[in-house]
Design an enzyme around this catalytic site. Structure first.
Site, PDB file in Angstrom:
ATOM      1  N   HIS A 109       0.808  -1.276   0.013  1.00 23.97           N
ATOM      2  CA  HIS A 109       0.018   0.004  -0.133  1.00 23.97           C
ATOM      3  C   HIS A 109       0.953   1.217   0.041  1.00 23.97           C
ATOM      4  CE1 HIS A 109       0.881   1.066   4.221  1.00 23.97           C
ATOM      5  NE2 HIS A 109       0.727  -0.465   4.535  1.00 23.97           N
ATOM      6  N   GLU A 147      -2.030  -7.223   7.557  1.00 23.21           N
ATOM      7  CA  GLU A 147      -0.528  -7.192   8.094  1.00 23.21           C
ATOM      8  C   GLU A 147      -0.623  -8.123   9.450  1.00 23.21           C
ATOM      9  OE1 GLU A 147       2.425  -7.319   7.908  1.00 23.21           O
ATOM     10  OE2 GLU A 147       2.806  -4.858   7.667  1.00 23.21           O
TER      11      GLU A 147
END
Length: 191
Positions: free
Chosen positions: A15, A85
């Protein structure tokens, strides 16, 4: 080349920048937006990925990954909860330098994460992603996060997830995994 050699590729996109990624703070469950710079760089991914064709596009459910996918031209990316994550538990929002004040030499790769995810737990969910990718006949694109994508790369290479320590991954970059003969390989990194 024989026709039975694998040709499929796995494209990984970390990202774009957030305030916490910019400052080195561990970010797993905190759902932060991209910075203006993160949005700008995420948009620059669009022409770099436009000529590729993907049979499957996946994204982490976190807004920073979904927004990066959208700005890169993949607003319809399918959310996969296994792409979140690494769960940093009590270390959420804290930098490595701050953690090392109380736990000298600490790394996510080697040391416990209080109330967080273990390498074994991370491996289990990333292996589910790899199994899913293996059933896809062509190229796959994933939008995700630094430590999880690094660990996913290690698992792609049939290494322990903790060997992801060797693959530094910058924000809003494209990395490509694939095959060299019958062996999983890194084709491009941090492009």
């Amino acid at each position: 080349m024989t026709t039975d050699e694998r040709q499929d590729r796995l494209f990984l996109v970390r990202h774009g920048e957030t305030e916490w990624s910019k400052s080195g703070r561990h970010t797993s469950v905190t759902d932060l937006p991209l910075t203006a710079e993160g949005e700008r760089v995420a948009k620059s991914l669009r022409p770099r990925l436009a000529d590729e064709s993907f049979d499957l596009v996946l994204t982490s459910p976190r807004q920073r990954a979904r927004r990066t996918a959208e700005l890169a031209g993949f607003a319809d990316a399918e959310v996969d909860d296994d792409l979140v994550e690494w769960n940093y538990g009590d270390y959420e929002g804290i930098t490595t330098a701050e953690i090392r004040k109380t736990v000298p030499g600490w790394t996510i790769w080697d040391d416990p994460v209080p109330n967080g995810e273990t390498p074994a737990q991370l491996t289990t969910r990333l292996d589910r992603v790899i199994t899913r990718i293996a059933t896809t006949p062509g190229d796959v694109l994933i939008f995700g996060h630094s430590h999880a994508l690094r660990a996913l790369t290690a698992r792609w290479l049939q290494l322990p997830a903790t060997q992801g320590r060797h693959f530094v991954l910058d924000t809003a970059t494209v990395s490509t995994l694939g095959w060299e003969r019958d062996s999983p390989a890194i084709l491009h990194w941090n492009n």
